[in-house]
Scaffold this active site. Structure first.
Site, short mmCIF file in Angstrom:
data_model
loop_
_atom_site.label_atom_id
_atom_site.label_comp_id
_atom_site.label_asym_id
_atom_site.label_seq_id
_atom_site.Cartn_x
_atom_site.Cartn_y
_atom_site.Cartn_z
N GLY A 277 0.98 -1.66 0.05
CA GLY A 277 0.05 0.07 -0.06
C GLY A 277 0.66 0.93 -0.26
O GLY A 277 0.47 2.72 0.57
N ASP A 278 2.07 1.36 0.01
CA ASP A 278 2.59 2.30 -0.61
C ASP A 278 4.06 2.42 -1.03
O ASP A 278 4.27 0.95 -2.42
CB ASP A 278 3.12 2.74 1.32
CG ASP A 278 4.01 4.72 0.91
OD1 ASP A 278 4.41 4.48 0.39
OD2 ASP A 278 3.19 5.10 1.83
N ASP A 279 4.74 2.67 -1.01
CA ASP A 279 6.50 2.58 -1.67
C ASP A 279 7.13 0.74 -1.49
O ASP A 279 6.92 -0.01 -0.80
CB ASP A 279 7.65 3.25 -1.45
CG ASP A 279 7.30 4.66 -1.20
OD1 ASP A 279 6.84 5.10 -3.13
OD2 ASP A 279 7.70 5.13 -0.78
#
Length: 487
Positions: A277-279
């Protein structure tokens, strides 16, 4: 001579013994068909099982290898893998015994082993068997509070202390986390919901955090649903992360980065799948004045052979917390698919430090909104004490062998008058685009070169050389703001 009347009498007796419905030819055929079908199903099932066994796809539970002279099973310390019993004390007892013995291997057998956070020790192997799951308890009252990281000054989300990680270690040597693809599950959903509702008083903790440690090897384990960043090696040296799977929901799982090397030296990340859900991977080295004072760079890091997906941020990022410096980075052989961004470098005034000597090569971008992003106005600071005149340096960045389809903006290099992007190189680039605006290769305050033909055509800020190194066009527009899209 046999009596024909006696024979006929016996035949009549047999008919009485056999139920009348079986004497129907249609019924008999139906019964035979059912029996035959059952036999075929049984034969097919055993045949498939034999075939899978032959191919090694459905083999019996694999025996746990003995990787250290001294081996312990978690269940021997009273642990129960029912997903309900809290096994923190069993983990602590087992690891304490390994510490007393000077090292050893802890086997986590098949089962669901619920636990609060626990600490590893040096000269230890944590081995997760096939179908073994370590479950983090999702009640934050069980999670200890730790001081802020010295290179951050504050908790990343809240001032003051921060929650520790589910699996933690400090000042360790020779730590191995491996297995037969067992799982470490942070059960992060309740953390994400509380974070969104502003119900947490402290920064969420990572799933695995090792600090001031060296000689770390992590492989063949699945990590999923971390409360915060998933794997966070902090100020570590000689780290290998290989053949891991890292999973979190693509949306509504805030800040669930996959792997965040932070002030780390001599590190390899390879042969892994990351969908979070991010990098996917974010290289860091401290935050503003705290990172400048701590002064520990991230350097000599190789990232290769990854498949990454990130609908919120980027496949591989550098920054934004990079105040200790980032250098000598190789990122190669990546597939980034169905993502918001492919490659991203992010920083801002106040960070200080540098990002230099970074090589990207053999990247494939599939259905990515923005392929390559360099952003110099990521204005997020721990407090008002940062120095706005602490300007980061971005230089010596190269991109070679960039391929892709379904990319909206292939490159957006956003330098500024304060933070120009210097000595950037593009070579062997062909990216199929879906966005028909004029400026699809966007630049501002950029100095560098293009070697050979690339597609799409580069921005006018860059010099253009042929494959033999002959200058074809020299740019006089380094400072041109050739932007019309917010990526």
């Amino acid at each position: 001579m046999a009596d024909p009347f006696k024979f006929q009498h016996r035949k009549l007796e047999y008919k009485r013994l056999i139920p009348s419905f079986l004497l129907s030819h249609r019924t008999l055929l139906t019964v035979l068909w059912i029996v035959g079908f059952i036999l075929i199903v049984v034969w097919q099932r055993t045949a498939v099982e034999r075939l899978l066994l032959y191919r090694g796809l459905a083999s019996p539970t694999r025996p746990i290898p003995k990787l250290r002279p001294l081996v312990f099973n978690l269940s021997a310390f009273g642990a129960v893998g029912d997903g309900v019993t809290i096994n923190t004390k069993a983990f602590e007892k087992a690891i304490s015994e390994i510490r007393k013995r000077g090292g050893g291997q802890l086997n986590v057998e098949p089962g669901h082993w619920l636990t609060a956070p626990f600490n590893l020790t040096s000269h230890m192997t944590l081995f997760l068997a096939e179908n073994a799951v370590i479950l983090g308890i999702d009640d934050e009252s069980y999670w200890p509070l730790l001081p802020p990281l010295p290179s951050y000054g504050y908790g990343r989300e809240r001032r003051g202390p921060r929650y520790g990680s589910l699996i933690h270690g400090q000042s360790l040597k020779d730590v191995v986390i491996t297995g037969h693809n067992g799982t470490i599950n942070g059960q992060g959903r309740s953390w994400w919901e509380k974070y969104r509702k502003n119900l947490l008083n402290h920064t969420r903790g990572p799933l695995l955090q090792l600090m001031w440690s060296r000689d770390i090897y992590i492989s063949d384990v699945t990590f999923r649903d971390s409360p915060f960043w998933t794997l966070h090696p902090y100020d570590c040296q000689n780290v290998v992360i290989r053949n891991v799977t890292i999973l979190a929901p693509l949306t509504e799982a805030p800040n669930t980065d996959g792997i965040d090397p932070d002030s780390c030296v001599d590190m390899v990340i390879e042969d892994s799948y990351i969908s979070v859900g991010d990098d996917g991977v974010a290289i860091k080295s401290g935050w503003d004045q705290y990172g400048i004072a701590y002064s520990r760079p991230s350097s000599n890091i190789t990232i290769r052979n990854l498949i990454v997906r990130s609908m919120i941020s980027a496949g591989v990022s550098i920054g934004s917390e990079m105040s200790g410096g980032v250098s000598n980075i190789i990122v190669e052989n990546l597939l980034i698919w169905n993502s918001k961004r492919g490659i991203r470098i992010k920083t801002s005034p106040g960070r200080g430090g540098h990002i230099r000597h970074v090589i990207y090569r053999n990247l494939t971008l599939q259905n990515v909104r923005v392929g390559i992003v360099i952003k110099t106005d990521y204005n997020e600071h721990p407090d008002e004490g940062y120095d706005p005149n602490a300007l980061p340096v971005i230089e010596d960045i190269s991109f070679t062998g960039i391929r892709g389809q379904g990319v909206r903006i292939p490159a957006r290099i956003y330098g500024s008058a304060e933070i120009p992007v210097q000595n950037i190189t593009f070579q062997d680039m062909s990216v199929g685009i879906t966005y028909k605006k004029k400026r699809i290769f966007q630049c501002s305050f950029v100095q560098g070169r293009v070697i050979g033909k690339i597609f799409p055509a580069p921005c006018e800020n860059l010099d253009w050389y042929d494959d033999g190194g002959k200058l074809l066009r020299q740019s006089t527009k380094m400072n041109t703001k050739d932007l019309d899209y917010d990526g």
